[in-house]
Design an enzyme around this catalytic site. Structure first.
Site, PDB file in Angstrom:
ATOM      1  N   ALA A 189      28.760 -79.909 -66.161  1.00  0.00           N
ATOM      2  CA  ALA A 189      27.571 -80.767 -66.175  1.00  0.00           C
ATOM      3  C   ALA A 189      26.593 -80.171 -65.177  1.00  0.00           C
ATOM      4  CB  ALA A 189      27.965 -82.180 -65.750  1.00  0.00           C
TER       5      ALA A 189
ATOM      6  N   GLY B 181      32.527 -80.048 -67.339  1.00  0.00           N
ATOM      7  CA  GLY B 181      31.993 -80.575 -68.597  1.00  0.00           C
ATOM      8  C   GLY B 181      31.990 -79.542 -69.701  1.00  0.00           C
TER       9      GLY B 181
ATOM     10  N   GLU C 250      35.338 -79.726 -71.112  1.00  0.00           N
ATOM     11  CA  GLU C 250      35.460 -81.027 -71.791  1.00  0.00           C
ATOM     12  C   GLU C 250      34.794 -80.981 -73.158  1.00  0.00           C
ATOM     13  OE1 GLU C 250      33.994 -83.071 -68.199  1.00  0.00           O
ATOM     14  OE2 GLU C 250      35.665 -84.446 -68.506  1.00  0.00           O
TER      15      GLU C 250
ATOM     16  N   GLU D 225      36.231 -80.434 -60.876  1.00  0.00           N
ATOM     17  CA  GLU D 225      35.508 -81.583 -60.327  1.00  0.00           C
ATOM     18  C   GLU D 225      36.078 -82.057 -58.996  1.00  0.00           C
ATOM     19  OE1 GLU D 225      36.323 -81.056 -63.413  1.00  0.00           O
ATOM     20  OE2 GLU D 225      34.778 -81.752 -64.779  1.00  0.00           O
TER      21      GLU D 225
HETATM   22  N1  T1G Z   1      25.224 -77.404 -62.146  1.00  0.00           N
HETATM   23  C1  T1G Z   1      24.037 -76.966 -61.669  1.00  0.00           C
HETATM   24  N2  T1G Z   1      23.840 -75.720 -61.168  1.00  0.00           N
HETATM   25  C2  T1G Z   1      24.903 -74.896 -61.156  1.00  0.00           C
HETATM   26  C3  T1G Z   1      26.170 -75.287 -61.642  1.00  0.00           C
HETATM   27  C4  T1G Z   1      26.302 -76.602 -62.146  1.00  0.00           C
HETATM   28  N3  T1G Z   1      27.435 -77.048 -62.668  1.00  0.00           N
HETATM   29  N4  T1G Z   1      27.015 -74.228 -61.465  1.00  0.00           N
HETATM   30  C5  T1G Z   1      26.301 -73.234 -60.922  1.00  0.00           C
HETATM   31  N5  T1G Z   1      25.034 -73.623 -60.738  1.00  0.00           N
HETATM   32  C6  T1G Z   1      23.942 -72.812 -60.206  1.00  0.00           C
HETATM   33  C7  T1G Z   1      24.156 -72.460 -58.750  1.00  0.00           C
HETATM   34  O1  T1G Z   1      23.668 -73.503 -57.930  1.00  0.00           O
HETATM   35  C8  T1G Z   1      23.318 -71.198 -58.649  1.00  0.00           C
HETATM   36  O2  T1G Z   1      21.961 -71.614 -58.623  1.00  0.00           O
HETATM   37  C9  T1G Z   1      23.527 -70.513 -60.000  1.00  0.00           C
HETATM   38  O3  T1G Z   1      23.949 -71.560 -60.896  1.00  0.00           O
HETATM   39  C10 T1G Z   1      24.599 -69.425 -59.978  1.00  0.00           C
HETATM   40  O4  T1G Z   1      25.771 -70.048 -59.440  1.00  0.00           O
HETATM   41  C11 T1G Z   1      31.101 -84.541 -66.359  1.00  0.00           C
HETATM   42  C12 T1G Z   1      31.000 -84.238 -63.726  1.00  0.00           C
HETATM   43  C13 T1G Z   1      30.111 -71.114 -62.570  1.00  0.00           C
HETATM   44  C14 T1G Z   1      31.881 -70.036 -61.144  1.00  0.00           C
HETATM   45  O5  T1G Z   1      31.931 -77.392 -60.521  1.00  0.00           O
HETATM   46  O6  T1G Z   1      31.814 -72.794 -59.788  1.00  0.00           O
HETATM   47  O7  T1G Z   1      31.099 -80.984 -65.033  1.00  0.00           O
HETATM   48  O8  T1G Z   1      21.397 -70.652 -56.376  1.00  0.00           O
HETATM   49  O9  T1G Z   1      25.840 -68.579 -57.400  1.00  0.00           O
HETATM   50  O10 T1G Z   1      29.048 -67.075 -58.036  1.00  0.00           O
HETATM   51  O11 T1G Z   1      33.290 -83.860 -65.936  1.00  0.00           O
HETATM   52  O12 T1G Z   1      28.607 -71.469 -60.120  1.00  0.00           O
HETATM   53  O13 T1G Z   1      20.888 -69.366 -58.472  1.00  0.00           O
HETATM   54  O14 T1G Z   1      19.590 -71.443 -57.912  1.00  0.00           O
HETATM   55  O15 T1G Z   1      27.794 -70.086 -58.030  1.00  0.00           O
HETATM   56  O16 T1G Z   1      28.654 -66.370 -60.466  1.00  0.00           O
HETATM   57  C15 T1G Z   1      31.820 -78.889 -62.804  1.00  0.00           C
HETATM   58  C16 T1G Z   1      30.316 -75.058 -60.423  1.00  0.00           C
HETATM   59  C17 T1G Z   1      30.569 -79.667 -62.567  1.00  0.00           C
HETATM   60  C18 T1G Z   1      31.261 -75.372 -61.574  1.00  0.00           C
HETATM   61  C19 T1G Z   1      29.550 -69.129 -61.202  1.00  0.00           C
HETATM   62  N6  T1G Z   1      31.538 -77.474 -62.725  1.00  0.00           N
HETATM   63  N7  T1G Z   1      29.846 -73.698 -60.477  1.00  0.00           N
HETATM   64  O17 T1G Z   1      29.681 -68.587 -59.900  1.00  0.00           O
HETATM   65  O18 T1G Z   1      27.241 -68.063 -59.435  1.00  0.00           O
HETATM   66  S1  T1G Z   1      30.873 -81.391 -62.519  1.00  0.00           S
HETATM   67  C20 T1G Z   1      31.599 -76.843 -61.548  1.00  0.00           C
HETATM   68  C21 T1G Z   1      30.650 -72.666 -60.104  1.00  0.00           C
HETATM   69  C22 T1G Z   1      31.231 -81.774 -64.142  1.00  0.00           C
HETATM   70  C23 T1G Z   1      31.964 -83.409 -65.813  1.00  0.00           C
HETATM   71  C24 T1G Z   1      31.776 -83.148 -64.373  1.00  0.00           C
HETATM   72  C25 T1G Z   1      30.007 -71.322 -60.093  1.00  0.00           C
HETATM   73  C26 T1G Z   1      30.400 -70.415 -61.270  1.00  0.00           C
HETATM   74  P1  T1G Z   1      20.880 -70.700 -57.784  1.00  0.00           P
HETATM   75  P2  T1G Z   1      26.701 -69.199 -58.447  1.00  0.00           P
HETATM   76  P3  T1G Z   1      28.684 -67.422 -59.424  1.00  0.00           P
END
Ligand code: T1G
Length: 703
Positions: A67, A106, A109, A129
């Site tokens: 998400a 998400g 999911e 999460e």
């Molecule tokens: N939402 C918004 N921005 C995100 C994002 C996300 N989920 N994931 C990454 N970004 C942005 C990050 O801030 C950065 O922005 C750019 O993308 C590159 O990220 C309903 C509630 C995927 C392994 O927890 O683990 O889904 O600084 O530098 O090192 O059940 O990003 O360039 O402006 O980290 O190559 C669950 C979180 C969400 C994954 C890539 N998902 N992201 O790593 O790049 S909660 C996560 C990561 C959810 C549902 C629930 C990593 C990555 P900017 P990066 P990277």
């Protein structure tokens, strides 16, 4: 991060298969525009004549990575991800998810709501999460147990760990792993299926209710034992997985949604989400962003002690060729032993195969000849914190280094300007302050002094990011004094603690108060671990600040030979080989005598008092660093304190803690404490920081 493109979802066609293609760089986060686009594309595909099946795929580096975390603090917008997943799952035509990159949260999911999953060979999947203090809120806790059973589902959701495509196929999470082109194989797979297969209707792992409940109850007991009875998100996860057995899907989804919302509203989740974005913001150095970093293939590290060997391992693990220079045969052998032991442990623990360990070591050149560094693109000096030794060595390094090489010093306390001048090429010289153990700790402070070129800075930043580190810029000015960000805050932390020690608190009381705040260790346990003589030497090496209260207790302890764990006795007494000590009663006597000599009548401190004083001292020191431009953002200070000094990550960091308290309360608390030690608790830095932050916010709102 850039705003989502206007049309982040396209509908394409390949014969009788409709292709829904997501394009929302950088990670295809499932923001509202993407969710609406997928829903519209799905409905359009189903309305088209001759649609046999639908494939959901994504362009760019990954299938949706979750998400959009930035939406969490906004009002929810429909369709929610849960609603979108239900729409996909209830499609009358088969839906296949084509998964590549890191399908997380998400994103996974959404893939599980599809009827089938085809994964690229290198794809990884996970539900991280928990790392944000929440839980999968779009069906993950209901669909994953239906696909892989409660045990594996709880493993994945409680750890947030990723699984490879191969493992996912073995678990039953993925139906097919593509050998060649993912998109083509997903379309072919879609052609080969005839019926939807609703995950929600899958009862395979729900048949043996008793066994399922046994798994759930065992895990609940384990969570309570390891994390405590108040571990909100982990226990809610267990409850949700339990609901997957006891309730039909829709009711289970309701339980999950309520649990997710409760976790999302928690202070812990706010802290973890703050930490997530703070780490990413910290690695942005706008003042140097236009500079092109130098190409770094070979790194030379001079000094193969604990720090130098750790940096060498981190570089080897990231694919760099490494030259490690140590003095004499014994130094080289000790470094080789340290690095060899790391790889032996890694292989023994299954983190690396024998072949991987051996291959990494082929890229290591260990030598006692300084001139071998002449081929290095980046040279890191990592010898003892001695100004004379470092300045002399940096001059020698500079004379041997190739003209385009960047030179870095790993100093944590010494004056970076002096060290940079010692190289004779200050524009090519930066600070790269790693934190021990450097092969594990993710924090690197990038020290930037007045003369450093943007290219040198960006080379250091690029190297740190390539190591998978969290780089934070520390801008030091001539004569700024000691330490970058972390050590400056730590000094304030320790100073506040020492003042309370002198005024009536005990080491174990202060340590206990800070552990209950969430630190793994209190300041005196850390001091014993690091060695009281190290800090003693530093205090003796610099002039005393006439404006600051000086507490001699630690000096007196060193003079007694109480150096901490290394001498078996410090603030605590350590049995042979033990790292957990018991309070040293002799220290209490020493403190009592010390107070009597200084005419101090001891008074009581509550744990709350101890935590407040220390937190305010850290926040004030942070405000000073912001005011002097050493730290670029308050959140940078949080990143340093969380990664470098064990500040509880779920609180976000000292500056976020301050944010959570109104400026008026901060100022009033500081006004009470300031007379005791203006250096620590005068409200000026905090008030000017708050004014500056408020001005920035107002500017933002008027621009
Ligand atoms: N939402 C918004 N921005 C995100 C994002 C996300 N989920 N994931 C990454 N970004 C942005 C990050 O801030 C950065 O922005 C750019 O993308 C590159 O990220 C309903 C509630 C995927 C392994 O927890 O683990 O889904 O600084 O530098 O090192 O059940 O990003 O360039 O402006 O980290 O190559 C669950 C979180 C969400 C994954 C890539 N998902 N992201 O790593 O790049 S909660 C996560 C990561 C959810 C549902 C629930 C990593 C990555 P900017 P990066 P990277």
């Amino acid at each position: 991060m850039k705003q989502a493109p206007k049309h982040p979802v396209r509908l394409e066609r390949q014969g009788n298969v409709a292709l829904i293609v997501i394009e929302n760089p950088p990670v295809n986060a499932l923001g509202v525009a993407v969710r609406r686009g997928i829903a519209a594309a799905l409905n359009a595909a189903l309305a088209q004549e001759g649609t046999h099946a639908i494939v959901i795929a994504a362009n760019g580096r990954t299938f949706p990575a979750g998400a959009d975390i930035r939406e969490f603090d906004m009002a929810p917008q429909e369709p929610s991800l849960t609603q979108l997943c239900s729409l996909v799952e209830n499609s009358p035509k088969p839906v296949v998810a084509a998964v590549h990159g890191t399908a997380l949260g998400g994103g996974l999911e959404l893939a599980m709501a599809a009827h089938y999953r085809v994964a690229a060979k290198g794809a990884r999947m996970g539900l991280p999460e928990i790392k944000l203090g929440i839980l999968p809120g779009a069906g993950g806790t209901q669909r994953l147990p239906r696909l892989v059973g409660p045990e594996l589902a709880l493993d994945m959701i409680l750890t947030g760990n990723q699984v490879s495509a191969g493992i996912a196929a073995e678990m039953g999470l993925v139906d097919h792993v593509a050998d060649t082109d993912l998109r083509e194989e997903a379309v072919a797979y879609a052609r080969s299926v005839t019926e939807p297969r609703q995950t929600g209707a899958n009862r395979e792992h729900l048949r043996d209710g008793a066994a399922y409940m046994a798994s759930v109850n065992a895990r609940r007991a384990q969570v309570k034992m390891e994390l405590g009875a108040n571990a909100l998100a982990p226990l809610k996860i267990v409850n949700c997985v339990e609901a997957a057995l006891l309730l039909p899907l829709e009711a289970g989804l309701d339980v999950e949604r309520a649990a997710c919302e409760e976790c999302m509203d928690s202070r812990e989740s706010a802290g973890l989400r703050h930490a997530f974005f703070a780490e990413r913001a910290a690695s942005k150095f706008p003042e140097a962003a236009d500079a092109k970093p130098a190409q770094v293939d070979r790194v030379a590290i001079v000094g193969g002690g604990l720090m130098g060997s750790g940096i060498a391992i981190a570089a080897l693990q990231s694919g760099f060729a490494v030259t490690l220079v140590e003095q004499g045969e014994s130094g080289v052998n000790a470094a080789l032993e340290r690095i060899g032991a790391y790889y032996e442990r890694s292989v023994a623990k299954g983190r690396l195969s024998e072949a991987q360990g051996a291959a990494a070591l082929t890229h290591l050149q260990l030598t006692n000849k300084l001139d071998t560094l002449s081929e290095a693109d980046l040279i890191i000096e990592a010898v003892a914190e001695d100004l004379e030794l470092k300045t002399q060595l940096l001059a020698e390094i500079s004379a041997l280094a190739k003209p385009e090489a960047v030179i870095a010093t790993n100093t944590s306390y010494l004056d970076l300007d002096i060290l940079a001048q010692a190289t004779g090429r200050p524009t090519d010289t930066i600070g790269l302050h790693f934190f021990a153990p450097a092969e594990v700790n993710k924090l690197v402070e990038i020290g930037v002094h007045d003369a450093a070129s943007p290219q040198a800075v960006m080379t250091g930043l690029g190297f740190a990011k390539h190591l998978g580190k969290v780089p934070v810029r520390a801008r030091v000015h001539a004569g700024f004094g000691s330490g970058y960000i972390g050590n400056a805050i730590l000094e304030a932390y320790r100073h506040a603690a020492d003042i309370m020690l002198e005024d009536g608190a005990t080491p174990s009381q202060i340590d206990g108060a800070m552990r209950s705040f969430g630190f793994r260790m209190g300041p005196y346990q850390v001091a014993d671990m690091s060695g009281l003589d190290i800090a003693y030497a530093r205090r003796q090496s610099k002039p005393r600040d006439p404006d600051a209260r000086y507490v001699e207790i630690a000096d007196k302890m060193v003079e007694q030979g109480w150096l901490g764990q290394k001498s078996g006795r410090g603030y605590y007494i350590y049995a042979e080989g033990q790292r957990q000590g018991v309070p040293n009663g002799d220290v209490l006597k020493l403190i009592a005598e010390h107070r009597a000599q200084k005419g101090i009548t001891p008074r009581k401190f509550s744990d709350r008092d101890i935590r407040d004083r220390i937190l305010l001292a850290m926040v004030n020191a942070g405000a000073r660093l912001l005011g002097e431009g050493v730290a670029a953002r308050p959140s940078d200070i949080d990143v340093v304190m969380v990664h470098g000094f064990g500040y509880p990550r779920s609180r976000g960091g000292p500056m976020m803690d301050a944010d959570a308290t109104t400026p008026a309360i901060i100022a009033s608390r500081l006004s009470v404490l300031a007379p005791e030690e203006p250096k620590l608790w005068s409200a000026a830095p905090v008030l000017s920081m708050l004014a500056h932050e408020r001005q920035k916010f107002e500017d933002l709102n008027t621009s």
